[in-house]
Design an enzyme around this catalytic site. Structure first.
Site, mmCIF file in Angstrom:
data_model
loop_
_atom_site.group_PDB
_atom_site.id
_atom_site.type_symbol
_atom_site.label_atom_id
_atom_site.label_comp_id
_atom_site.label_asym_id
_atom_site.label_seq_id
_atom_site.Cartn_x
_atom_site.Cartn_y
_atom_site.Cartn_z
ATOM 1 N NE ARG A 13 -1.480 2.612 2.658
ATOM 2 C CZ ARG A 13 -0.981 3.774 3.056
ATOM 3 N NH1 ARG A 13 -0.807 4.766 2.201
ATOM 4 N NH2 ARG A 13 -0.611 3.959 4.315
ATOM 5 C CG ASP A 14 2.983 4.425 3.052
ATOM 6 O OD1 ASP A 14 3.024 5.266 2.149
ATOM 7 O OD2 ASP A 14 3.133 4.724 4.256
ATOM 8 C CG HIS A 207 2.933 5.013 9.265
ATOM 9 N ND1 HIS A 207 2.423 3.999 8.487
ATOM 10 C CD2 HIS A 207 3.412 5.938 8.390
ATOM 11 C CE1 HIS A 207 2.584 4.306 7.202
ATOM 12 N NE2 HIS A 207 3.188 5.472 7.116
ATOM 13 C CG HIS A 209 7.356 7.740 5.768
ATOM 14 N ND1 HIS A 209 7.312 7.319 4.464
ATOM 15 C CD2 HIS A 209 6.123 7.507 6.281
ATOM 16 C CE1 HIS A 209 6.102 6.857 4.194
ATOM 17 N NE2 HIS A 209 5.350 6.961 5.269
ATOM 18 C CB CYS A 240 2.547 10.722 1.316
ATOM 19 S SG CYS A 240 0.991 11.522 0.948
ATOM 20 C CG ASN A 249 6.422 3.385 4.784
ATOM 21 O OD1 ASN A 249 6.246 3.621 3.605
ATOM 22 N ND2 ASN A 249 5.478 3.509 5.689
HETATM 23 N N1 COA Z 1 -13.089 4.498 -4.433
HETATM 24 C C1 COA Z 1 -13.304 4.589 -5.775
HETATM 25 N N2 COA Z 1 -13.636 5.702 -6.405
HETATM 26 C C2 COA Z 1 -13.807 6.806 -5.659
HETATM 27 C C3 COA Z 1 -13.611 6.796 -4.269
HETATM 28 C C4 COA Z 1 -13.229 5.577 -3.669
HETATM 29 N N3 COA Z 1 -12.993 5.480 -2.359
HETATM 30 N N4 COA Z 1 -13.834 8.017 -3.798
HETATM 31 C C5 COA Z 1 -14.157 8.798 -4.842
HETATM 32 N N5 COA Z 1 -14.131 8.063 -5.962
HETATM 33 C C6 COA Z 1 -14.406 8.514 -7.327
HETATM 34 C C7 COA Z 1 -15.782 9.071 -7.481
HETATM 35 O O1 COA Z 1 -16.699 8.052 -7.756
HETATM 36 C C8 COA Z 1 -15.606 10.031 -8.631
HETATM 37 O O2 COA Z 1 -15.553 9.294 -9.830
HETATM 38 P P1 COA Z 1 -16.057 9.918 -11.229
HETATM 39 O O3 COA Z 1 -15.144 11.074 -11.513
HETATM 40 O O4 COA Z 1 -15.893 8.780 -12.181
HETATM 41 O O5 COA Z 1 -17.459 10.330 -10.965
HETATM 42 C C9 COA Z 1 -14.209 10.587 -8.393
HETATM 43 O O6 COA Z 1 -13.534 9.587 -7.619
HETATM 44 C C10 COA Z 1 -14.206 11.898 -7.654
HETATM 45 O O7 COA Z 1 -14.989 11.757 -6.486
HETATM 46 P P2 COA Z 1 -15.022 12.832 -5.309
HETATM 47 O O8 COA Z 1 -15.924 12.350 -4.234
HETATM 48 O O9 COA Z 1 -15.251 14.191 -5.898
HETATM 49 O O10 COA Z 1 -13.605 12.680 -4.704
HETATM 50 P P3 COA Z 1 -12.346 13.618 -4.906
HETATM 51 O O11 COA Z 1 -11.975 13.753 -6.327
HETATM 52 O O12 COA Z 1 -12.510 14.818 -4.050
HETATM 53 O O13 COA Z 1 -11.244 12.655 -4.242
HETATM 54 C C11 COA Z 1 -10.470 11.149 -2.571
HETATM 55 C C12 COA Z 1 -11.187 12.431 -2.875
HETATM 56 C C13 COA Z 1 -10.061 11.151 -1.136
HETATM 57 C C14 COA Z 1 -11.396 9.973 -2.831
HETATM 58 C C15 COA Z 1 -9.260 10.989 -3.497
HETATM 59 O O14 COA Z 1 -8.496 12.157 -3.499
HETATM 60 C C16 COA Z 1 -8.380 9.830 -3.087
HETATM 61 O O15 COA Z 1 -8.734 8.675 -3.232
HETATM 62 N N6 COA Z 1 -7.165 10.147 -2.603
HETATM 63 C C17 COA Z 1 -6.191 9.187 -2.223
HETATM 64 C C18 COA Z 1 -5.616 9.530 -0.899
HETATM 65 C C19 COA Z 1 -4.515 8.581 -0.534
HETATM 66 O O16 COA Z 1 -4.668 7.377 -0.560
HETATM 67 N N7 COA Z 1 -3.349 9.137 -0.212
HETATM 68 C C20 COA Z 1 -2.218 8.406 0.154
HETATM 69 C C21 COA Z 1 -2.349 7.705 1.432
HETATM 70 S S1 COA Z 1 -2.367 8.702 2.880
HETATM 71 ZN ZN ZN Z 2 3.252 6.508 5.256
#
Ligand code: COA
Ligand code: ZN
Length: 307
Positions: A13-14, A207, A209, A240, A249
């Protein structure tokens, strides 16, 4: 009896989420299945995030479905929102690891919400999940934010208490970009233990890094403060994607090697783990920072050098 340490492997994952080249689903599954045989308490398999945000982990459902589950290992997944929780329930994850940052700037960059919006949204997730799956909450940037600098300990405590009051099983205090130092870790651990003295079953995880080379020193400070749960990434992979300058990490096998040498019981068989770390460079297409892999274990004696 040796003190037990519970190690959570986060490489898939990370570790993988910031790699440039997509790692094929099959290879992820093989690695997780091999890690499952090494003695880990927990493996953070993947994240149910938006596939646009983290394309590397777009195969999360398939990976969760196809891995062979060892009943002695807990398989956890990172979940950023309600949609992620629904997907994690479908995938029958053993635990959901919800995430938010304790700094506003990082939360906005990573999750596109203010902290208050995240806190409310995650409370909704916790209500939705109920007692179907245990919940852990990871608080990112708790030892400093690359955009804002210091994160006051009271700010970390505020969010920690908020989630403990909502009944979560565990909290992971994350040093997302390696800004924490051992004395700060000692203070944090003490503050957490005092604040949650009445929550003896609360699982507290650290956790770290190794961005500035303080990773293992921070683990030591955690152990000395009484913490028994740590995250680490095979080979020291990780970072990240929403934190400028973030790097790996702490390296799992280096940390486990250190803890073993100190006489603690990690439950992990290094002789099974090191070959997996050795394969990692080929899998990701570049070298990884782990050191025990290069030098061998303390006990691996070499031929005496004859001059
Ligand atoms: N799983 C799958 N798809 C997702 C989702 C999820 N958990 N959350 C949102 N989406 C999809 C929506 O369905 C939408 O799809 P579309 O464009 O096809 O309609 C799109 O993503 C945007 O949705 P929205 O609710 O507006 O989310 P956003 O664009 O503001 O994104 C997050 C917010 C948090 C979901 C996104 O930024 C994300 O997944 N970030 C990853 C964070 C991460 O893991 N960081 C590293 C670890 S700390
Ligand atoms: Zn981390």
């Amino acid at each position: 009896m040796k003190k037990r340490i519970y190690f959570n492997e986060v490489v898939t994952r990370d570790g993988f989420q910031s790699e440039a080249q997509f790692i094929p689903t099959e290879e992820k599954i093989q690695l997780i299945d091999s890690l499952s045989e090494c003695g880990y308490a927990k493996i953070e398999v993947t994240s149910f995030t938006s596939p646009k945000a983290i394309p590397m982990l777009r195969d999360a459902a398939e990976v969760m479905q196809r891995i062979k589950r060892n009943p002695d290992v807990e398989y956890t997944v990172l979940v950023p929102n309600l949609k992620g929780a629904e997907r994690a329930l479908d995938a029958k994850a053993d635990e959901m690891n919800l995430v938010m940052s304790t700094s506003e700037a990082h939360n906005l960059a990573n999750l596109r919400m203010t902290r208050e919006q995240s806190a409310q949204a995650l409370a909704e997730v916790i209500r939705f999940v109920g007692d179907k799956t245990p919940i852990n909450v990871s608080l990112s940037t708790s030892f400093g934010c690359p955009m804002e600098g210091d994160v006051p300990i009271e700010q970390v405590m505020k969010y920690a208490a908020y989630f403990v009051d909502l009944g979560v099983r565990g909290l992971t205090i994350c040093d997302t970009t390696g800004m924490g130092h051992p004395e700060q870790v000692s203070r944090m651990v003490e503050a957490l233990q005092q604040r949650f003295i009445d929550h003896q079953n609360l699982q507290l995880t650290l956790h770290f890094h190794n961005t500035r080379g303080m990773g293992l020193a921070n683990v030591l400070a955690g152990v000395q403060g009484g913490i028994v749960r740590f995250d680490g990434s095979l080979g020291g992979l990780g970072g990240c994607p929403y934190a400028p300058g973030a790097t790996g990490n702490i390296c799992s096998e280096d940390a486990i090697h250190m803890l073993d040498a100190m006489g603690l019981d990690t439950g992990i068989q290094l002789e099974k783990l090191l070959p997996l770390a050795r394969q990692l460079a080929d899998l990701v297409g570049h070298s990884v920072p782990g050191q025990v892999l290069k030098a061998g274990r303390i006990g691996d004696l070499r031929q005496r050098i004859i001059q």
